[in-house]
Design an enzyme around this catalytic site. Structure first.
Site, PDB file in Angstrom:
ATOM      1  N   HIS A  87      24.655  38.104  -9.844  1.00 58.90           N
ATOM      2  CA  HIS A  87      24.428  38.745 -11.096  1.00 58.90           C
ATOM      3  C   HIS A  87      23.586  38.224 -11.542  1.00 58.90           C
ATOM      4  O   HIS A  87      23.171  38.333 -12.897  1.00 58.90           O
ATOM      5  CB  HIS A  87      25.822  38.792 -12.073  1.00 58.90           C
ATOM      6  CG  HIS A  87      26.860  39.734 -11.487  1.00 58.90           C
ATOM      7  ND1 HIS A  87      27.760  40.303 -12.213  1.00 58.90           N
ATOM      8  CD2 HIS A  87      27.015  40.210 -10.241  1.00 58.90           C
ATOM      9  CE1 HIS A  87      28.504  41.165 -11.551  1.00 58.90           C
ATOM     10  NE2 HIS A  87      28.263  41.062 -10.236  1.00 58.90           N
TER      11      HIS A  87
ATOM     12  N   GLU B 298      31.878  50.109  -8.006  1.00 64.16           N
ATOM     13  CA  GLU B 298      32.734  48.726  -7.797  1.00 64.16           C
ATOM     14  C   GLU B 298      32.516  47.854  -9.166  1.00 64.16           C
ATOM     15  O   GLU B 298      33.505  47.309  -9.599  1.00 64.16           O
ATOM     16  CB  GLU B 298      32.548  48.001  -6.404  1.00 64.16           C
ATOM     17  CG  GLU B 298      33.499  46.784  -6.310  1.00 64.16           C
ATOM     18  CD  GLU B 298      32.935  45.694  -6.864  1.00 64.16           C
ATOM     19  OE1 GLU B 298      33.808  44.662  -6.853  1.00 64.16           O
ATOM     20  OE2 GLU B 298      31.894  45.546  -7.325  1.00 64.16           O
ATOM     21  N   GLU B 299      31.522  47.867  -9.420  1.00 65.33           N
ATOM     22  CA  GLU B 299      31.129  46.897 -10.668  1.00 65.33           C
ATOM     23  C   GLU B 299      31.625  47.239 -12.124  1.00 65.33           C
ATOM     24  O   GLU B 299      31.815  46.345 -12.856  1.00 65.33           O
ATOM     25  CB  GLU B 299      29.602  46.802 -10.928  1.00 65.33           C
ATOM     26  CG  GLU B 299      28.828  46.031  -9.712  1.00 65.33           C
ATOM     27  CD  GLU B 299      29.091  44.612  -9.438  1.00 65.33           C
ATOM     28  OE1 GLU B 299      29.757  43.878 -10.217  1.00 65.33           O
ATOM     29  OE2 GLU B 299      28.437  44.227  -8.477  1.00 65.33           O
TER      30      GLU B 299
ATOM     31  N   HIS C 115      30.470  47.918  -1.476  1.00 67.31           N
ATOM     32  CA  HIS C 115      29.972  48.569  -2.813  1.00 67.31           C
ATOM     33  C   HIS C 115      28.520  48.841  -2.529  1.00 67.31           C
ATOM     34  O   HIS C 115      27.621  47.797  -2.556  1.00 67.31           O
ATOM     35  CB  HIS C 115      30.414  48.185  -3.680  1.00 67.31           C
ATOM     36  CG  HIS C 115      29.935  47.115  -4.655  1.00 67.31           C
ATOM     37  ND1 HIS C 115      29.006  46.978  -5.252  1.00 67.31           N
ATOM     38  CD2 HIS C 115      30.570  45.685  -4.447  1.00 67.31           C
ATOM     39  CE1 HIS C 115      28.800  45.458  -5.744  1.00 67.31           C
ATOM     40  NE2 HIS C 115      29.865  44.833  -5.212  1.00 67.31           N
TER      41      HIS C 115
ATOM     42  N   ASP D  19      24.331  41.842  -4.272  1.00 71.72           N
ATOM     43  CA  ASP D  19      25.641  41.973  -4.535  1.00 71.72           C
ATOM     44  C   ASP D  19      25.519  43.418  -4.702  1.00 71.72           C
ATOM     45  O   ASP D  19      25.083  43.784  -5.958  1.00 71.72           O
ATOM     46  CB  ASP D  19      25.704  41.242  -5.470  1.00 71.72           C
ATOM     47  CG  ASP D  19      27.375  41.662  -6.236  1.00 71.72           C
ATOM     48  OD1 ASP D  19      28.038  42.439  -5.395  1.00 71.72           O
ATOM     49  OD2 ASP D  19      27.953  41.058  -7.214  1.00 71.72           O
TER      50      ASP D  19
ATOM     51  N   ASP E 124      32.339  41.935   0.800  1.00 69.79           N
ATOM     52  CA  ASP E 124      31.603  41.801  -0.733  1.00 69.79           C
ATOM     53  C   ASP E 124      31.163  40.410  -0.636  1.00 69.79           C
ATOM     54  O   ASP E 124      31.514  39.741   0.254  1.00 69.79           O
ATOM     55  CB  ASP E 124      32.700  41.948  -1.841  1.00 69.79           C
ATOM     56  CG  ASP E 124      32.077  42.396  -2.978  1.00 69.79           C
ATOM     57  OD1 ASP E 124      30.791  42.156  -3.149  1.00 69.79           O
ATOM     58  OD2 ASP E 124      32.630  42.977  -3.812  1.00 69.79           O
TER      59      ASP E 124
END
Length: 375
Positions: A340, A233-234, A83, A201, A256
């Protein structure tokens, strides 16, 4: 123009002492691309994929699909999905004094936001591909003015604000409700070819796709390859769902990040960085694909780790698996610390090993058996 390519693990003369894999990740991760507004990041991803693809296109949702033709005439197709989007902030209000209130797009931990530098992207005024970015910082009430109850608590996101240094009137001429902000964090080179930064990410996994295609550009492979940098995707998985429906592959592999080893977190829930990618097993994963990945890794002497997942994986693998009548799916994980946050941390060697495993897996697909049979 596509950037100059460097053989894996090599350095150009003007990059003395710098890891080529980390330079690739830096190019990919530096572009802003919060969910739904991935245009700038998509352009960079397309540039990096293009030299090793037959063609590259951006679909209606914004996902970037690089197609590489295989040698076989039977049209077997494999989809690779990593992603493109990153977590970001959405402006919800402009207050007296020019302070901007915001909410999150994706899963931020409010504890890491206070004191961060940001870039405000005025997409409402200039469109999603704007290169205009206003520097700002995230502030809150200083500890001197906090009540005893407040001083012992994490400051909630609704009490944080973005300060651009503008008064209210000026802010309203430059900022619109619905504009986006991303964290301003350059890639930080650490020891042992490790690095930290924002949007690892999942831009690091787009780097895996780029390097896998680079390897395959020098090798024979039978299956057609669709390497897709998916959007959203998130927040929804939309990019993987629509791309898989459009391509209708015979096999899908999601790439991922997964949780890297971290102090205070159980070893059962994390995986060591620097010791190879993870191969996921569980109901979201077709067992034949997981077994083939393990077989190839052992044959090629590529270190790997097994990641058991008893339910859905929370990755693009979920949406790939349920597309059309169902797609046999695998998941390759890249260990990442501090997910994150603005300092997501990885090891370059894990990216390179993941790319090599993915490339050799694709070369070895002709004899894979995806049929369900009773013994």
């Amino acid at each position: 123009m596509p950037s100059k390519k460097t053989p894996l693990g090599k350095n150009t003369p003007d990059q003395a002492g710098e890891n080529a894999t980390l330079k690739l990740i830096e190019r990919l991760s530096s572009a802003p691309g919060p969910s739904g507004y991935e245009t700038r990041a998509a352009f960079i991803a397309g540039e990096e994929l293009a030299p090793f693809a037959t063609k590259v296109k951006v679909d209606k949702m914004g996902s970037v699909a690089a197609f590489k033709k295989g040698l076989s005439r039977d049209g077997k197709k494999i989809l690779l999905a990593a992603h493109l989007d990153e977590i970001g902030l959405l402006i919800t209000g402009i207050e007296p004094g020019g302070f901007l209130r915001f909410t999150q797009v994706g899963g931020f931990d409010a504890r890491v936001l206070l004191g961060q530098e940001v870039l405000l992207h005025p997409v409402g005024r200039y469109g999603p591909d704007t290169k205009i970015a206003l520097p700002g910082i995230i502030g809150a009430k200083p500890p001197h003015f906090q009540t005893p109850e407040e001083s012992g608590q994490v400051i909630p996101m609704e009490d944080l604000y973005i300060d651009l240094g503008l008064d209210e009137a000026a802010a309203k001429t430059k900022v619109s409700i619905g504009d986006l902000a991303t964290l301003r964090m350059p890639l930080i080179n650490l020891k042992n070819d490790r690095a930290a930064g924002k949007a690892m990410d999942n831009r690091a996994c787009i780097a895996i796709m780029v390097q896998a295609l680079e390897i395959l550009s020098k090798c024979h492979h039978s299956w057609d390859i669709y390497a897709v940098a998916t959007v959203q995707e998130e927040v929804s998985g939309l990019g993987a769902l629509t791309s898989t429906f459009d391509i209708h592959p015979d096999i899908g592999i999601a790439i991922d990040v997964t949780h890297g080893d971290t102090p205070g977190v159980s070893d059962n829930d994390t995986f060591a960085i620097g010791k190879g990618p993870t191969i996921t097993v569980g109901p979201n994963i077709h067992p034949a694909i997981a077994e083939k990945l393990k077989t190839v890794a052992k044959r090629e002497e590529i270190p790997f780790q097994i990641e058991p997942c008893a339910g859905i994986t929370g990755t693009d693998a979920v949406d790939i698996q349920i597309s059309q009548e169902g797609i046999p799916t695998g998941l390759l994980g890249l260990p990442l610390r501090y997910m994150h946050t603005p300092v997501e941390t990885l090891a370059a060697v894990d990216v390179e090993r993941s790319a090599r495993l993915l490339a050799r897996f694709i070369q070895d697909l002709d004899d894979i058996n995806l049929e369900w049979k009773d013994d």
